[in-house]
Scaffold this active site. Structure first.
Site, short mmCIF file in Angstrom:
data_model
loop_
_atom_site.label_atom_id
_atom_site.label_comp_id
_atom_site.label_asym_id
_atom_site.label_seq_id
_atom_site.Cartn_x
_atom_site.Cartn_y
_atom_site.Cartn_z
N LYS A 14 0.82 -1.21 0.00
CA LYS A 14 0.00 0.00 0.00
C LYS A 14 0.87 1.27 0.00
O LYS A 14 0.67 2.16 -0.82
CB LYS A 14 -0.93 0.03 1.23
CG LYS A 14 -1.87 -1.16 1.33
CD LYS A 14 -2.84 -1.02 2.50
CE LYS A 14 -2.20 -1.06 3.87
NZ LYS A 14 -1.56 -2.36 4.22
N ARG A 89 -9.49 0.36 9.03
CA ARG A 89 -9.05 -1.01 9.26
C ARG A 89 -10.09 -1.82 10.03
O ARG A 89 -9.85 -2.99 10.30
CB ARG A 89 -7.77 -0.98 10.08
CG ARG A 89 -6.49 -1.26 9.27
CD ARG A 89 -5.37 -1.05 10.25
NE ARG A 89 -4.14 -1.69 9.96
CZ ARG A 89 -3.07 -1.09 9.45
NH1 ARG A 89 -3.14 0.15 9.04
NH2 ARG A 89 -1.93 -1.73 9.35
N ARG A 128 11.67 -5.93 4.54
CA ARG A 128 11.36 -4.50 4.45
C ARG A 128 12.35 -3.67 5.28
O ARG A 128 12.70 -4.04 6.41
CB ARG A 128 9.94 -4.25 4.96
CG ARG A 128 9.62 -2.76 5.10
CD ARG A 128 8.18 -2.46 4.97
NE ARG A 128 7.41 -2.86 6.13
CZ ARG A 128 6.09 -2.70 6.23
NH1 ARG A 128 5.41 -2.17 5.22
NH2 ARG A 128 5.45 -3.09 7.30
N ARG A 161 11.46 -2.00 10.83
CA ARG A 161 10.42 -1.60 11.77
C ARG A 161 10.34 -2.61 12.91
O ARG A 161 10.39 -3.80 12.66
CB ARG A 161 9.06 -1.55 11.03
CG ARG A 161 8.72 -0.16 10.54
CD ARG A 161 7.51 -0.14 9.67
NE ARG A 161 6.33 -0.77 10.25
CZ ARG A 161 5.13 -0.74 9.69
NH1 ARG A 161 4.95 -0.10 8.54
NH2 ARG A 161 4.11 -1.33 10.26
N ARG A 172 -0.07 -9.52 13.20
CA ARG A 172 -0.65 -8.48 12.33
C ARG A 172 -1.46 -9.12 11.20
O ARG A 172 -2.49 -8.59 10.80
CB ARG A 172 0.46 -7.58 11.78
CG ARG A 172 1.01 -6.64 12.86
CD ARG A 172 2.35 -6.07 12.49
NE ARG A 172 2.29 -5.22 11.33
CZ ARG A 172 3.32 -5.04 10.51
NH1 ARG A 172 4.46 -5.64 10.72
NH2 ARG A 172 3.19 -4.24 9.47
P1 AMP Z 1 0.96 0.21 9.22
O1 AMP Z 1 2.15 1.09 9.04
O2 AMP Z 1 -0.21 0.63 8.38
O3 AMP Z 1 1.30 -1.26 9.07
O4 AMP Z 1 0.48 0.40 10.74
C1 AMP Z 1 1.34 0.09 11.82
C2 AMP Z 1 0.54 -0.10 13.09
O5 AMP Z 1 -0.15 1.12 13.40
C3 AMP Z 1 -0.55 -1.14 13.01
O6 AMP Z 1 -0.06 -2.46 13.26
C4 AMP Z 1 -1.49 -0.68 14.12
O7 AMP Z 1 -0.97 -0.96 15.40
C5 AMP Z 1 -1.43 0.83 13.94
N1 AMP Z 1 -2.46 1.32 12.98
C6 AMP Z 1 -2.24 1.89 11.75
N2 AMP Z 1 -3.40 2.21 11.18
C7 AMP Z 1 -4.38 1.84 12.03
C8 AMP Z 1 -5.80 1.89 12.00
N3 AMP Z 1 -6.47 2.39 10.94
N4 AMP Z 1 -6.48 1.40 13.06
C9 AMP Z 1 -5.85 0.88 14.13
N5 AMP Z 1 -4.51 0.79 14.22
C10 AMP Z 1 -3.77 1.27 13.19
#
Ligand code: AMP
Length: 215
Positions: A14, A89, A128, A161, A172
């Site tokens: 994404k 999400r 990554r 990360r 996740r």
């Molecule tokens: P990402 O970078 O999109 O993989 O997000 C990293 C982490 O941020 C996720 O594993 C969640 O802990 C938190 N996070 C990001 N977006 C959301 C969302 N829309 N709702 C809840 N938690 C989120």
């Protein structure tokens, strides 16, 4: 206000596609993960609340991320075009987004589901690397920087990360299947869903496929 949503499991690509779509489509990229990581880094109240959930690979509470996104969208004005990456999400977040978009007289142009097999997701997350300064993303094999371990864009040393470790990745992916995958049917029912194969070909091929799939 016009919204395009990028939907997909962690590692679906994404963020990588979003960076390219910003120039192709003239949209603003909003990454909920980047916003939360920034809040954690700055030590804000939201960041302190979010940190533990993120470390465990769980979703932060809907109200917490909902407030951040709603404020950002409300500040952008009626003509703004957004590419949402990582939000919504959950169904509760999707309902909240629908309310905000309706209030602003806007619309959701499309929800793009990026389909990628789980084995590929795991490989992508393991390899990554990200820039802690400008959030640019790389992969040690598929998308390496010009100089190993250094961000092309700003020269900062790349990092892995903390939530890309194998145990957190499993969590996740499970969280995606349980809490986020129901949004596929939810947006299908609202007739905004398009599905795109997110693994075949290069990053540019995937980006092109998304552009062509948009209504
Ligand atoms: P990402 O970078 O999109 O993989 O997000 C990293 C982490 O941020 C996720 O594993 C969640 O802990 C938190 N996070 C990001 N977006 C959301 C969302 N829309 N709702 C809840 N938690 C989120």
């Amino acid at each position: 206000m016009e919204i395009i949503i990028l939907l997909g499991a962690p590692g679906a690509g994404k963020g990588t596609a979003a960076v390219r779509l910003v120039t192709r489509l003239g949209v603003k990229h909003v990454s909920s993960g980047d916003l939360l990581r920034q809040a954690v880094k700055q030590g804000t109240a939201a960041g302190k609340e979010a940190e533990g959930f993120m470390k465990r690979g769980e979703l932060v509470p809907d109200a917490l991320i909902g407030r951040i996104i709603a404020d950002l969208l409300a500040a952008g004005g009626r003509d703004a075009k957004y590419l949402l990456d990582g939000f919504p999400r959950t169904v509760a977040q999707a309902e909240m987004l629908e309310r905000v978009v309706t209030e602003q007289g806007g619309r959701i142009r499309a929800t793009v589901m990026m389909d990628v097999d789980e084995a590929i997701l795991i490989d992508r997350l393991a390899g990554r690397r990200v820039c802690p300064t400008c959030a640019a993303g790389y992969h040690v094999r598929n998308l390496p920087p010009k100089v190993t371990g250094v961000c092309d864009a700003c020269g900062t040393a790349l990092v892995q990360r903390p939530d890309d470790n194998p145990e957190t990745v499993q969590n996740r992916l499970a969280v995606f299947n349980k809490q986020t995958a129901p949004l596929i049917a939810w947006y299908q029912a609202r007739q905004t869903l398009v599905r795109v194969e997110g693994a075949a070909g290069s990053v540019d091929d995937v980006t092109e496929r998304i552009v062509r799939a948009l209504p």
